[in-house]
Design a protein around this motif. Structure first.
Motif, PDB file in Angstrom:
ATOM      1  N   UNK A   2     -15.474  -5.090 -15.518  1.00  0.00           N
ATOM      2  CA  UNK A   2     -14.229  -5.435 -14.840  1.00  0.00           C
ATOM      3  C   UNK A   2     -13.093  -4.591 -15.409  1.00  0.00           C
ATOM      4  N   UNK A   3     -12.395  -3.879 -14.520  1.00  0.00           N
ATOM      5  CA  UNK A   3     -11.319  -2.988 -14.947  1.00  0.00           C
ATOM      6  C   UNK A   3     -10.037  -3.384 -14.243  1.00  0.00           C
ATOM      7  N   UNK A   4      -8.973  -3.586 -15.012  1.00  0.00           N
ATOM      8  CA  UNK A   4      -7.660  -3.898 -14.454  1.00  0.00           C
ATOM      9  C   UNK A   4      -6.750  -2.691 -14.595  1.00  0.00           C
ATOM     10  N   UNK A   5      -6.163  -2.256 -13.486  1.00  0.00           N
ATOM     11  CA  UNK A   5      -5.195  -1.166 -13.484  1.00  0.00           C
ATOM     12  C   UNK A   5      -3.808  -1.749 -13.258  1.00  0.00           C
ATOM     13  N   UNK A   6      -2.806  -1.133 -13.868  1.00  0.00           N
ATOM     14  CA  UNK A   6      -1.424  -1.595 -13.703  1.00  0.00           C
ATOM     15  C   UNK A   6      -0.548  -0.412 -13.304  1.00  0.00           C
ATOM     16  N   UNK A   7       0.133  -0.527 -12.158  1.00  0.00           N
ATOM     17  CA  UNK A   7       1.079   0.503 -11.719  1.00  0.00           C
ATOM     18  C   UNK A   7       2.201  -0.215 -10.980  1.00  0.00           C
ATOM     19  N   UNK A   8       3.187  -0.694 -11.726  1.00  0.00           N
ATOM     20  CA  UNK A   8       4.205  -1.580 -11.155  1.00  0.00           C
ATOM     21  C   UNK A   8       5.585  -0.926 -11.098  1.00  0.00           C
ATOM     22  N   UNK A   9       5.604   0.383 -10.704  1.00  0.00           N
ATOM     23  CA  UNK A   9       6.909   1.039 -10.608  1.00  0.00           C
ATOM     24  C   UNK A   9       7.208   1.466  -9.172  1.00  0.00           C
ATOM     25  N   UNK A  10       7.132   2.755  -8.846  1.00  0.00           N
ATOM     26  CA  UNK A  10       7.621   3.225  -7.547  1.00  0.00           C
ATOM     27  C   UNK A  10       6.498   3.710  -6.623  1.00  0.00           C
ATOM     28  N   UNK A  11       6.846   3.889  -5.363  1.00  0.00           N
ATOM     29  CA  UNK A  11       5.876   4.284  -4.343  1.00  0.00           C
ATOM     30  C   UNK A  11       5.246   5.633  -4.657  1.00  0.00           C
ATOM     31  N   UNK A  12       6.087   6.643  -4.941  1.00  0.00           N
ATOM     32  CA  UNK A  12       5.570   7.968  -5.231  1.00  0.00           C
ATOM     33  C   UNK A  12       4.674   7.987  -6.444  1.00  0.00           C
ATOM     34  N   UNK A  13       5.033   7.217  -7.476  1.00  0.00           N
ATOM     35  CA  UNK A  13       4.236   7.137  -8.696  1.00  0.00           C
ATOM     36  C   UNK A  13       2.846   6.602  -8.394  1.00  0.00           C
ATOM     37  N   UNK A  14       2.788   5.559  -7.567  1.00  0.00           N
ATOM     38  CA  UNK A  14       1.503   4.951  -7.238  1.00  0.00           C
ATOM     39  C   UNK A  14       0.654   5.876  -6.368  1.00  0.00           C
ATOM     40  N   UNK A  15       1.293   6.596  -5.448  1.00  0.00           N
ATOM     41  CA  UNK A  15       0.542   7.572  -4.650  1.00  0.00           C
ATOM     42  C   UNK A  15      -0.097   8.611  -5.564  1.00  0.00           C
ATOM     43  N   UNK A  16       0.639   9.027  -6.590  1.00  0.00           N
ATOM     44  CA  UNK A  16       0.111  10.032  -7.534  1.00  0.00           C
ATOM     45  C   UNK A  16      -1.048   9.488  -8.371  1.00  0.00           C
ATOM     46  N   UNK A  17      -1.226   8.184  -8.386  1.00  0.00           N
ATOM     47  CA  UNK A  17      -2.295   7.559  -9.161  1.00  0.00           C
ATOM     48  C   UNK A  17      -3.603   7.497  -8.378  1.00  0.00           C
ATOM     49  N   UNK A  18      -3.532   7.623  -7.060  1.00  0.00           N
ATOM     50  CA  UNK A  18      -4.713   7.384  -6.219  1.00  0.00           C
ATOM     51  C   UNK A  18      -5.877   8.353  -6.450  1.00  0.00           C
ATOM     52  N   UNK A  19      -5.653   9.639  -6.768  1.00  0.00           N
ATOM     53  CA  UNK A  19      -6.825  10.484  -7.064  1.00  0.00           C
ATOM     54  C   UNK A  19      -7.616   9.989  -8.270  1.00  0.00           C
ATOM     55  N   UNK A  20      -6.919   9.549  -9.317  1.00  0.00           N
ATOM     56  CA  UNK A  20      -7.598   9.047 -10.515  1.00  0.00           C
ATOM     57  C   UNK A  20      -8.370   7.768 -10.204  1.00  0.00           C
ATOM     58  N   UNK A  21      -7.812   6.935  -9.346  1.00  0.00           N
ATOM     59  CA  UNK A  21      -8.506   5.697  -8.961  1.00  0.00           C
ATOM     60  C   UNK A  21      -9.805   6.030  -8.231  1.00  0.00           C
TER      61      UNK A  21
END
Length: 311
Positions: A2-21
């Motif tokens: 079970x892996x929990x990810x946290x990205x609770x800031x801005x829209x652009x920041x979260x979009x930049x996280x999607x390749x790693x996910x």
């Protein structure tokens, strides 16, 4: 696992996280991969095929009156309770600057592996610290956050869910260039007069979009240039328009990252932002930025040349 990810800031920041996910899912196809986001950036992860559960909370600071703040706090506590009883194996905070509010979710997860950026006051509980590098892109930083889980960068792409009805709505704009004229940061703004000078020098079909604070500027440009203003009704509505155009020209902000996520060539007019870290992913060469780090100092001719080179 079970892996929990946290990205609770801005829209652009979260979009930049999607390749790693996506890379994480490839490595652990059978894992339970959940993520904590807020109501402001939720659309950047909505319908993402590489995550299981999405915890969405409203930040109390985003509410003005006391009753709404209390309600938002109650919602946040409920989510933290759910995370506590889930008992994760690993927790990853995707923030290039330490955030105590983000680490709260990591701590409550009871994970044995906790990954994040070190608190300069040495008060964090991360088991693995990630050292930020101002010269690497946010996408690359997010991959490094997953290195303790044996994740390496591959050919993964940004993801942004685009409902078909929003895309079909603007299918008539495939031969247009779209200018998004809004940015919330003063140094990243570009005057309506300079936008007009750029538009006047282009022999192209032009449309413009704007956030409510710039509606007057958009109206002025429509009345004083050949550009057509499209008053989009939501972020998804804007994304539907972006997905159709042949070229997207944007000031720095969340909208700038939607273009690359939808596979649309994106030119950035930038001001004070560190564009080594935040350039439109895949389009670093399309950034225009003055040495002064003030977008308004970029001459229209420079923007025109960049557009003509990339039509």
């Amino acid at each position: 696992m079970k892996i929990l990810l946290v990205r609770n800031d801005n829209i652009g920041d979260l979009i930049c996280t999607t390749p790693a996910i996506e890379a994480l899912r490839k490595k652990y196809p059978d894992a339970q991969i959940d993520i904590v986001v807020n109501s402001y950036n939720f659309l950047a992860i909505n319908k993402n095929p590489f995550v299981d559960k999405i915890y969405v909370y409203i930040k109390p600071k985003h509410k003005k009156n006391l009753s709404d703040k209390i309600k938002a706090l109650g919602g946040k506590i409920k989510i933290m309770s759910e995370i506590f009883f889930e008992k994760y194996d690993a927790a990853v905070v995707f923030r290039s600057g330490y955030s105590s509010s983000a680490e709260q979710f990591s701590n409550i997860s009871r994970a044995k592996i906790k990954i994040g950026v070190k608190d300069i006051k040495n008060r964090d509980n991360f088991t693995h610290h990630i050292i930020p590098n101002p010269n690497e892109h946010e996408v690359e930083f997010c991959y490094r956050c997953l290195e303790p889980l044996r994740i390496k960068q591959g050919d993964e792409k940004m993801f942004f869910y685009m409902p078909e009805n929003f895309k079909k709505k603007y299918k008539g704009y495939k031969n247009y260039i779209l200018f998004h004229i809004s940015s919330r940061i003063k140094e990243n703004r570009y005057s309506k007069e300079k936008f007009k000078a750029v538009i006047d020098k282009l022999d192209e079909n032009i449309i413009i979009t704007a956030e409510p604070s710039d509606f007057e500027n958009a109206k002025w440009l429509e009345e004083n240039s050949k550009a057509k203003w499209i008053k989009t009704e939501s972020l998804l509505d804007l994304a539907g328009l972006i997905s159709n155009v042949k070229l997207f020209v944007s000031l720095d902000g969340g909208a700038m990252h939607i273009g690359p996520a939808l596979g649309v060539k994106t030119i950035a007019i930038s001001g004070k932002t560190n564009m080594n870290k935040w350039y439109p992913w895949g389009y670093k060469d399309l950034v225009t930025q003055d040495e002064s780090k003030i977008a308004g100092n970029i001459e229209p001719e420079i923007v025109v040349e960049k557009i003509k080179e990339n039509i």
